[in-house]
Scaffold this motif. Structure first.
Motif, PDB file in Angstrom:
ATOM      1  N   MET A 121      -6.361  -5.303  -5.156  1.00 50.30           N
ATOM      2  CA  MET A 121      -5.507  -6.455  -4.916  1.00 50.30           C
ATOM      3  C   MET A 121      -5.274  -7.247  -6.194  1.00 50.30           C
ATOM      4  O   MET A 121      -4.145  -7.654  -6.509  1.00 50.30           O
ATOM      5  N   PRO A 126     -11.105  -2.865  -2.297  1.00 53.77           N
ATOM      6  CA  PRO A 126      -9.887  -3.593  -1.901  1.00 53.77           C
ATOM      7  C   PRO A 126      -9.604  -4.818  -2.770  1.00 53.77           C
ATOM      8  O   PRO A 126      -8.451  -5.057  -3.154  1.00 53.77           O
ATOM      9  N   ALA A 130      -4.672  -1.553  -1.281  1.00 53.51           N
ATOM     10  CA  ALA A 130      -5.806  -2.461  -1.076  1.00 53.51           C
ATOM     11  C   ALA A 130      -5.881  -2.911   0.377  1.00 53.51           C
ATOM     12  O   ALA A 130      -6.969  -2.931   0.990  1.00 53.51           O
ATOM     13  N   GLY A 131      -4.731  -3.255   0.973  1.00 56.02           N
ATOM     14  CA  GLY A 131      -4.729  -3.661   2.374  1.00 56.02           C
ATOM     15  C   GLY A 131      -5.149  -2.544   3.297  1.00 56.02           C
ATOM     16  O   GLY A 131      -5.909  -2.759   4.259  1.00 56.02           O
ATOM     17  N   ILE A 137      -7.112   0.103   2.599  1.00 52.17           N
ATOM     18  CA  ILE A 137      -8.549   0.380   2.468  1.00 52.17           C
ATOM     19  C   ILE A 137      -9.373  -0.717   3.129  1.00 52.17           C
ATOM     20  O   ILE A 137     -10.381  -0.445   3.785  1.00 52.17           O
ATOM     21  N   ALA A 138      -8.924  -1.969   2.986  1.00 51.00           N
ATOM     22  CA  ALA A 138      -9.661  -3.081   3.589  1.00 51.00           C
ATOM     23  C   ALA A 138      -9.691  -2.975   5.107  1.00 51.00           C
ATOM     24  O   ALA A 138     -10.729  -3.236   5.746  1.00 51.00           O
TER      25      ALA A 138
END
Length: 326
Positions: free
Chosen positions: A64, A60, A314-315, A317-318
């Motif tokens: 990002m 992530p 990224a958000g 997966i985080a």
């Protein structure tokens, strides 16, 4: 995504901030590892810092940072070369209608092949470009003044008729007059719109005999060059062409030399075509060169889209991996 420059290059300085974030992230990782080792109770260590795959933890953050870098490039307003249709240019198509165009060395004849290729050329030009038609033999005539309507041009091309002699100089002078007429009525600009003459012929000038005469082709070509109106010439036919006039076979070889000189004197390009297919290819090249221009246009959208996608991924997966936004 090829780029030719940036309209706001100072935004690229934000890449230094992103580089600082990378360094900060690495420092935070090392500090976290040192803090974890302070716990001596192994059971408590497993609770505080459960084991997870090493790469998975960093995906992530990496996505990002890449997304931020892509958005930074977008903010810098990258540009690229774009092919844009001309909307103010004027083109005059001057077609030789002398008797030599009746030669059949080009199937079915030089004139018929030239007519078909000229119509395709006219229809392929951008809609906003003004196109006029001049025919010439012993004299030259404006059959269609420059217009954005292609229908009268195509109709006039189909009605071309042959006549005696070849006044190449008159064809250029007449084309220049037609260009001046349309330039005087096009509003909105201090300078006249760009113009170009496309002249197709299969033989040398016969009226007047001297190419450097006041109304000769070379004189007209020099004047055209002085006015920054190039004349691109097309020598159409072969060296073995002939016509039958009053039961006599008369050779009508093409005259490439004079066509080359006219193009050079005016700042245009010379082309030779010995078949309808070659002529169509020449017109296609001219269509691309005359009908379009290369401009620097905005190229930020792909960078903006990619940057947004990277940050969104990224958000996502985080939230799945660590249940929090990085």
């Amino acid at each position: 995504m090829s780029l030719t420059g940036f309209n706001s290059p100072w935004w690229l300085l934000f890449l230094l901030v992103i580089a600082g974030l990378v360094v900060g992230y690495l420092i935070a990782l090392r500090a976290r590892q040192r803090n974890i080792m302070k716990f001596t109770n192994l059971a408590l260590l497993d609770t505080v810092a459960p084991r997870r795959p090493h790469a998975e933890r960093h995906i992530p953050a990496v996505l990002m940072l890449v997304g931020l870098a892509l958005l930074t490039v977008a903010l810098a307003s990258p540009t690229k070369e774009q092919r844009v249709p001309r909307d103010r240019a004027t083109v005059i198509l001057a077609i030789d209608t002398s008797l030599s165009m009746e030669a059949t060395d080009v199937t079915p004849s030089r004139l018929v092949a030239a007519q078909e290729a000229a119509i395709d050329f006219a229809e392929g030009l951008p809609e906003g470009l003004n196109l006029g038609l001049v025919s010439y033999a012993g004299t030259a005539s404006v059959l269609v003044p420059p217009t954005t309507d292609r229908a009268p041009v195509a109709s006039a091309i189909n009605r071309l008729e042959l006549s005696e002699r070849t006044a190449t100089g008159e064809a250029i002078f007449t084309s220049l007059q037609a260009i001046e007429s349309i330039a005087a009525i096009i509003p909105g600009e201090d300078e006249p719109p760009p113009a170009h003459i496309v002249l197709i012929s299969d033989g040398k000038q016969t009226v007047p005999a001297d190419l450097d005469a006041p109304r000769g082709a070379f004189t007209a070509a020099r004047l055209s060059g002085e006015r920054d109106i190039p004349v691109s010439t097309i020598s159409f036919g072969t060296m073995i062409g002939s016509v039958v006039i009053e039961d006599q076979v008369i050779p009508v070889p093409v005259d490439e030399a004079s066509m080359q000189d006219i193009a050079a004197m005016s700042g245009g390009e010379f082309y030779a075509a010995a078949s309808q297919e070659e002529l169509a290819a020449v017109y296609e090249t001219l269509e691309s060169q005359i009908g379009y221009e290369i401009r620097r246009g905005d190229a930020s959208q792909p960078w903006l889209i990619l940057g947004t996608l990277f940050i969104a991924i990224a958000g996502g997966i985080a939230l799945v991996v660590s249940r929090r936004i990085p």
